[in-house]
Scaffold this motif. Structure first.
Motif, PDB file in Angstrom:
ATOM      1  N   SER A 205       0.822  -1.211   0.000  1.00 46.63           N
ATOM      2  CA  SER A 205       0.000   0.000   0.000  1.00 46.63           C
ATOM      3  C   SER A 205       0.861   1.269   0.000  1.00 46.63           C
ATOM      4  O   SER A 205       0.500   2.270  -0.639  1.00 46.63           O
ATOM      5  CB  SER A 205      -0.949   0.007   1.197  1.00 46.63           C
ATOM      6  OG  SER A 205      -0.218  -0.043   2.418  1.00 46.63           O
ATOM      7  N   SER A 209       0.793   4.327  -2.795  1.00 44.92           N
ATOM      8  CA  SER A 209       0.491   5.711  -2.413  1.00 44.92           C
ATOM      9  C   SER A 209       1.604   6.671  -2.840  1.00 44.92           C
ATOM     10  O   SER A 209       1.345   7.851  -3.086  1.00 44.92           O
ATOM     11  CB  SER A 209       0.281   5.810  -0.895  1.00 44.92           C
ATOM     12  OG  SER A 209       1.479   5.508  -0.191  1.00 44.92           O
ATOM     13  N   LYS A 212       1.995   7.391  -8.061  1.00 40.26           N
ATOM     14  CA  LYS A 212       0.622   7.432  -8.539  1.00 40.26           C
ATOM     15  C   LYS A 212       0.491   6.989  -9.992  1.00 40.26           C
ATOM     16  O   LYS A 212       1.333   7.292 -10.824  1.00 40.26           O
ATOM     17  CB  LYS A 212       0.061   8.845  -8.379  1.00 40.26           C
ATOM     18  CG  LYS A 212      -0.100   9.280  -6.932  1.00 40.26           C
ATOM     19  CD  LYS A 212      -0.758  10.639  -6.845  1.00 40.26           C
ATOM     20  CE  LYS A 212      -0.998  11.039  -5.399  1.00 40.26           C
ATOM     21  NZ  LYS A 212      -1.653  12.362  -5.287  1.00 40.26           N
ATOM     22  N   LEU A 219      -7.192   6.441  -2.834  1.00 39.88           N
ATOM     23  CA  LEU A 219      -6.872   5.247  -2.058  1.00 39.88           C
ATOM     24  C   LEU A 219      -7.740   5.236  -0.810  1.00 39.88           C
ATOM     25  O   LEU A 219      -7.750   6.211  -0.048  1.00 39.88           O
ATOM     26  CB  LEU A 219      -5.398   5.226  -1.659  1.00 39.88           C
ATOM     27  CG  LEU A 219      -4.378   4.918  -2.752  1.00 39.88           C
ATOM     28  CD1 LEU A 219      -2.962   5.113  -2.219  1.00 39.88           C
ATOM     29  CD2 LEU A 219      -4.551   3.491  -3.270  1.00 39.88           C
ATOM     30  N   LEU A 229      -7.728   1.043  -4.638  1.00 41.03           N
ATOM     31  CA  LEU A 229      -7.255   2.052  -5.580  1.00 41.03           C
ATOM     32  C   LEU A 229      -8.308   2.283  -6.651  1.00 41.03           C
ATOM     33  O   LEU A 229      -8.834   1.337  -7.229  1.00 41.03           O
ATOM     34  CB  LEU A 229      -5.959   1.589  -6.239  1.00 41.03           C
ATOM     35  CG  LEU A 229      -5.500   2.394  -7.461  1.00 41.03           C
ATOM     36  CD1 LEU A 229      -4.939   3.745  -7.041  1.00 41.03           C
ATOM     37  CD2 LEU A 229      -4.477   1.620  -8.289  1.00 41.03           C
TER      38      LEU A 229
END
Length: 275
Positions: A205, A209, A212, A219, A229
């Motif tokens: 994750s 983040s 992109k 998110l 996402l």
């Protein structure tokens, strides 16, 4: 046609050095070290040969900043790739120079090109529109004399290039940046943008983040620890390869046809590995 037009010919002089007027400051030296470490794999040897003197000066500059016997600074700066590092295909210097001239003078070229699949050679009359580096491969963006479509040719597959005096036909409104932004250089599947929804595991994750897919992606943390996402992306084969690379850490929810396609791919993998 460029008949009657006086053209100027150019090439790299023997001993010529690119960026010869650059003052070698610590910042420029650092930049050249990164070029040598990372971008060298993108450049054909013919281009790198003209940069060797700057790499040497950059190493000397950074070494001079290292007091005593602490160590050479240039040996402590590196850039690494994600995944295997491939040796770039070699491009002949004379072919590269002709491509540069065709682009700068807007000339048509006659080329002998080796097909990727059949390995046979064909003759083409091409109007070069731009040169793009994609990973470690150079692509010449061209328009064929008998075809309105714009296509890409891998530069290392050219066996011969001859310059003509015919000026190239630039399509109205064409711009290399717009062409790249359209996704034309990717392996397009449907030629459209899709609304992607993917559940990513907590282990990846942070990665999602920080890098992109879409300026406006979102998110959302989920109750099971995963993140959802949502992003608008081009429908390409690269997208599929990227998603499959996450293995069990990525579950595609939408679009449904992409989800079903990946399910079929996973079934085929299971049969290959006798699972």
């Amino acid at each position: 046609s460029g008949e009657g037009k006086k053209t100027q010919h150019w090439s790299f002089k023997e001993g010529f050095s690119l960026f010869s007027d650059i003052e070698m400051t610590p910042y420029s030296a650092f930049s050249f070290i990164l070029v040598d470490s990372y971008l060298s794999k993108l450049f054909p040897k013919s281009v790198l040969d003209h940069l060797q003197e700057h790499f040497r000066k950059a190493r000397y500059m950074l070494d001079s900043l290292s007091p005593g016997h602490i160590g050479k600074l240039h040996e402590k700066i590196r850039a690494v790739d994600k995944g295997p590092r491939f040796i770039p295909p070699e491009i002949k210097t004379e072919l590269l120079e002709k491509v540069f001239r065709a682009l700068s003078e807007e000339l048509e070229i006659k080329a002998t090109y080796e097909s990727q699949h059949s390995r046979s050679c064909k003759e083409y009359n091409l109007f070069p529109l731009g040169l793009v580096v994609r990973e470690d491969v150079y692509y010449l963006v061209c328009r064929h004399e008998n075809d309105r479509d714009i296509k890409q040719f891998a530069l290392h597959r050219f066996k011969k290039i001859e310059l003509t005096e015919n000026t190239r036909m630039v399509p109205a409104g064409f711009g290399i940046d717009d062409y790249i932004s359209s996704g034309a250089l990717g392996y397009l599947v449907s030629g459209r943008q899709i609304r992607l929804k993917v559940l990513f595991g907590s282990d990846v994750s942070i990665h999602i983040s920080e890098r992109k897919l879409d300026r406006y992606q979102s998110l959302s943390p989920q109750d099971d620890g995963r993140v959802l996402l949502k992003a608008n992306v081009q429908d390409t084969m690269e997208l599929r390869w990227w998603l499959l690379g996450f293995g069990e850490n990525a579950e595609v929810l939408e679009p449904k046809d992409l989800r079903n396609e990946l399910i079929e791919r996973i079934k085929k993998l299971n049969s290959i590995y006798d699972i």
